[in-house]
Write a protein that holds these residues in place. Structure first.
Motif, PDB file in Angstrom:
ATOM      1  N   CYS A  73       2.629 -16.995  -7.595  1.00 63.10           N
ATOM      2  CA  CYS A  73       3.230 -15.670  -7.442  1.00 63.10           C
ATOM      3  C   CYS A  73       4.096 -15.540  -6.199  1.00 63.10           C
ATOM      4  O   CYS A  73       4.932 -14.629  -6.125  1.00 63.10           O
ATOM      5  N   ASP A  74       3.937 -16.436  -5.218  1.00 65.43           N
ATOM      6  CA  ASP A  74       4.768 -16.370  -4.021  1.00 65.43           C
ATOM      7  C   ASP A  74       5.768 -17.527  -3.955  1.00 65.43           C
ATOM      8  O   ASP A  74       6.365 -17.771  -2.911  1.00 65.43           O
ATOM      9  N   ASP A  75       5.964 -18.214  -5.074  1.00 62.89           N
ATOM     10  CA  ASP A  75       6.945 -19.303  -5.105  1.00 62.89           C
ATOM     11  C   ASP A  75       8.320 -18.680  -5.338  1.00 62.89           C
ATOM     12  O   ASP A  75       8.876 -18.706  -6.438  1.00 62.89           O
ATOM     13  N   LEU A  76       8.878 -18.125  -4.291  1.00 66.12           N
ATOM     14  CA  LEU A  76      10.118 -17.353  -4.358  1.00 66.12           C
ATOM     15  C   LEU A  76      11.305 -18.256  -4.011  1.00 66.12           C
ATOM     16  O   LEU A  76      11.470 -18.670  -2.860  1.00 66.12           O
ATOM     17  N   VAL A  77      12.113 -18.542  -5.002  1.00 65.75           N
ATOM     18  CA  VAL A  77      13.301 -19.378  -4.825  1.00 65.75           C
ATOM     19  C   VAL A  77      14.451 -18.499  -4.344  1.00 65.75           C
ATOM     20  O   VAL A  77      14.688 -17.415  -4.895  1.00 65.75           O
TER      21      VAL A  77
ATOM     22  N   ASP B 231      13.550 -12.183 -18.435  1.00 62.72           N
ATOM     23  CA  ASP B 231      14.602 -12.733 -17.597  1.00 62.72           C
ATOM     24  C   ASP B 231      15.751 -11.751 -17.609  1.00 62.72           C
ATOM     25  O   ASP B 231      15.583 -10.597 -18.026  1.00 62.72           O
ATOM     26  N   THR B 232      16.917 -12.177 -17.184  1.00 64.53           N
ATOM     27  CA  THR B 232      18.020 -11.240 -16.971  1.00 64.53           C
ATOM     28  C   THR B 232      18.584 -10.649 -18.259  1.00 64.53           C
ATOM     29  O   THR B 232      19.408  -9.753 -18.200  1.00 64.53           O
ATOM     30  N   ASP B 233      18.132 -11.131 -19.406  1.00 66.11           N
ATOM     31  CA  ASP B 233      18.541 -10.478 -20.652  1.00 66.11           C
ATOM     32  C   ASP B 233      17.884  -9.106 -20.801  1.00 66.11           C
ATOM     33  O   ASP B 233      18.446  -8.203 -21.435  1.00 66.11           O
ATOM     34  N   LEU B 234      16.699  -8.935 -20.199  1.00 68.41           N
ATOM     35  CA  LEU B 234      15.993  -7.654 -20.276  1.00 68.41           C
ATOM     36  C   LEU B 234      15.893  -6.954 -18.915  1.00 68.41           C
ATOM     37  O   LEU B 234      15.913  -5.725 -18.845  1.00 68.41           O
ATOM     38  N   ILE B 235      15.747  -7.720 -17.842  1.00 66.86           N
ATOM     39  CA  ILE B 235      15.587  -7.139 -16.500  1.00 66.86           C
ATOM     40  C   ILE B 235      16.752  -7.601 -15.621  1.00 66.86           C
ATOM     41  O   ILE B 235      16.903  -8.800 -15.340  1.00 66.86           O
ATOM     42  N   GLU B 236      17.548  -6.661 -15.169  1.00 64.97           N
ATOM     43  CA  GLU B 236      18.730  -6.982 -14.363  1.00 64.97           C
ATOM     44  C   GLU B 236      18.354  -7.500 -12.984  1.00 64.97           C
ATOM     45  O   GLU B 236      18.891  -8.497 -12.487  1.00 64.97           O
ATOM     46  N   CYS B 237      17.442  -6.787 -12.319  1.00 67.04           N
ATOM     47  CA  CYS B 237      17.018  -7.146 -10.966  1.00 67.04           C
ATOM     48  C   CYS B 237      15.749  -6.372 -10.656  1.00 67.04           C
ATOM     49  O   CYS B 237      15.319  -5.508 -11.424  1.00 67.04           O
TER      50      CYS B 237
ATOM     51  N   PRO C  30       9.485 -15.225  -9.354  1.00 64.01           N
ATOM     52  CA  PRO C  30       9.084 -16.600  -9.689  1.00 64.01           C
ATOM     53  C   PRO C  30       9.239 -16.939 -11.166  1.00 64.01           C
ATOM     54  O   PRO C  30       8.879 -16.148 -12.041  1.00 64.01           O
ATOM     55  N   GLY C  31       9.817 -18.103 -11.417  1.00 64.08           N
ATOM     56  CA  GLY C  31       9.985 -18.596 -12.775  1.00 64.08           C
ATOM     57  C   GLY C  31      11.155 -17.994 -13.523  1.00 64.08           C
ATOM     58  O   GLY C  31      11.334 -18.268 -14.707  1.00 64.08           O
ATOM     59  N   THR C  32      11.968 -17.164 -12.850  1.00 56.07           N
ATOM     60  CA  THR C  32      13.095 -16.494 -13.503  1.00 56.07           C
ATOM     61  C   THR C  32      14.335 -16.596 -12.620  1.00 56.07           C
ATOM     62  O   THR C  32      14.300 -17.156 -11.531  1.00 56.07           O
ATOM     63  N   ARG C  33      15.401 -15.999 -13.092  1.00 59.11           N
ATOM     64  CA  ARG C  33      16.594 -15.806 -12.272  1.00 59.11           C
ATOM     65  C   ARG C  33      16.858 -14.317 -12.085  1.00 59.11           C
ATOM     66  O   ARG C  33      17.986 -13.871 -11.917  1.00 59.11           O
ATOM     67  N   ILE C  34      15.768 -13.532 -12.084  1.00 56.86           N
ATOM     68  CA  ILE C  34      15.850 -12.101 -11.786  1.00 56.86           C
ATOM     69  C   ILE C  34      15.877 -11.949 -10.263  1.00 56.86           C
ATOM     70  O   ILE C  34      14.905 -12.283  -9.587  1.00 56.86           O
ATOM     71  N   PRO C  35      16.983 -11.456  -9.682  1.00 55.02           N
ATOM     72  CA  PRO C  35      17.057 -11.352  -8.226  1.00 55.02           C
ATOM     73  C   PRO C  35      16.259 -10.165  -7.699  1.00 55.02           C
ATOM     74  O   PRO C  35      16.143  -9.125  -8.350  1.00 55.02           O
TER      75      PRO C  35
END
Length: 409
Positions: free
Chosen positions: A31-35, A332-338, A353-358
């Motif tokens: 949960c804290d693996d923040l890229v 992911d960004t198809d449903l959640i923008e940020c 984590p695990g997504t490209r949701i900023p």
């Protein structure tokens, strides 16, 4: 990519080898693996497979992530950003004063003290604070005037504290007891720290509340164990102390707060009532499994319909436990923008984590000329706090909690 884990074969609280598989949530990132935004690195994933010990009524992660991976120096969580957490800490310190008398000049050792927020609460009562914190949050706590040991709790660290400060009046764990990798090692360290007058206060997510409110997202990797009152009866016996009192604070969806000591107290514990409730835990996991599947279908459909009407949706708050829900729903960004976080949060500028949701600052949300009509609350377990915060900042749109009671009807 599958990360390295340690598989347990017996209960870490009572030693029983009879563990029942009760909940399998699949593979998840930490949960804290923040890229950082713009970094192409992919998060490693680890299984969440829950085992249950009927003897002491403790839930365990079958596969445990090593503590140095879970809690690196760069750990991003800070207690001070969540009002519900701070309120609970103030109440815990006040509770200790009510039960055990004036705290002036008392010595308090807080295990996993993070940024020192609980030690601040005790300091307001005149207590002297000592913290143990392995991550960079130790620097924050030191800057608030507390004596901090930047390390993991061990017998060696406990001996250093006793040599320098004596055995403390209070030892506290607030939602940290769930994080412990080596429980037997921690209990040995407790025996070094504790005198006959020491009060050990442990507050943790309560397994009964997890089952009552479908809080399956509390079974993230940072929680190798989730406890019942029976769990703490075994722990107190191991330490050679008594449970002086127990209560069940409502914060964070429902906690258990246990006071263990050999000091005489006048607390009354309704043992029969608690035992009757906890006797049902094993059977209730089957209901929880069904509810997880029902929630996934219901919530995914709801968010997909809203995104079809309004485009990808903004989200508010990223508590670590939300990582499980995001993965289960395959968001992911198809449903959640940020996802928006309070200004100053160390999570800003990273992906969920695990997504490209900023993850962005609430300041960016404030600057939007036209506010979105729908916002998804990832911190559903503190819905009232989030609702009040957003309404107080002028947001008038629909707020959808990531878990709602209607998801299970």
């Amino acid at each position: 990519m599958l990360g390295e884990t340690l598989e347990i074969s017996k209960c870490e609280v009572c030693g029983s080898t009879e563990l029942d598989a009760v909940l399998d949530l699949g593979l998840h990132p930490m949960c804290d693996d923040l890229v950082e935004v713009g970094d192409a690195r992919q998060c490693a994933e680890y299984p969440i497979d829950i085992l249950y010990c009927k003897n002491c009524r403790t839930a365990h992660q079958r596969y445990q992530v090593p503590k140095h991976d879970l809690f690196p120096i760069s750990y991003h969580y800070r207690s001070r950003f969540t009002s519900d957490v701070l309120d609970g800490m103030r109440q815990l310190a006040a509770d200790c004063a009510t039960k055990f008398g004036d705290l002036a000049n008392a010595t308090v050792v807080d295990i996993g003290c993070n940024d020192g927020s609980l030690l601040d609460a005790f300091a307001r009562h005149g207590a002297q604070g000592i913290g143990i914190e392995p991550t960079s949050a130790a620097t924050d706590a030191e800057g608030r005037g507390h004596q901090i040991y930047q390390d993991y709790l061990s017998e060696e660290v406990a001996a250093r504290i006793v040599e320098s400060h004596g055995q403390p009046d209070f030892i506290t764990f607030t939602n940290v007891f769930a994080h412990i990798e080596d429980l037997s090692g921690v209990l040995r360290a407790m025996k070094v720290l504790m005198s006959d007058r020491t009060v050990l206060v442990v507050e943790n997510h309560y397994l009964g509340a997890v089952l009552d409110l479908n809080q399956f997202d509390t079974f993230y990797h940072e929680h190798p164990r989730t406890y019942s009152f029976a769990s703490f009866q075994h722990i107190a016996q191991n330490l050679g102390v008594s449970i002086a009192d127990v209560n069940f604070p409502s914060r964070y969806g429902g906690n258990i707060r246990v006071f263990m000591t050999n000091r005489p107290t006048d607390g009354t514990i309704l043992l029969d009532e608690i035992d009757a409730r906890e006797a049902q835990f094993a059977a209730r996991f089957s209901t929880l499994n069904r509810n997880v599947e029902q929630w996934k279908a219901c919530k995914r459909a709801q968010l997909a319909a809203l995104a079809a009407d309004h485009g990808p949706l903004p989200a508010k708050a990223f508590p670590g436990r939300a990582a499980i829900l995001v993965k289960l729903l395959e968001l992911d960004t198809d449903l959640i923008e940020c996802c928006y976080e309070k200004p100053g949060s160390m999570k800003i500028g990273h992906y969920v984590p695990g997504t490209r949701i900023p993850i962005r600052s609430d300041d960016a949300f404030e600057q939007l000329v036209q506010k979105p009509p729908v916002l998804v609350n990832f911190a559903w377990h503190i819905s009232s706090e989030i609702q009040a915060y957003l309404r107080g900042r002028g947001y008038e749109g629909q707020i959808v909690d990531l878990i709602e009671s209607s998801d299970f009807n």
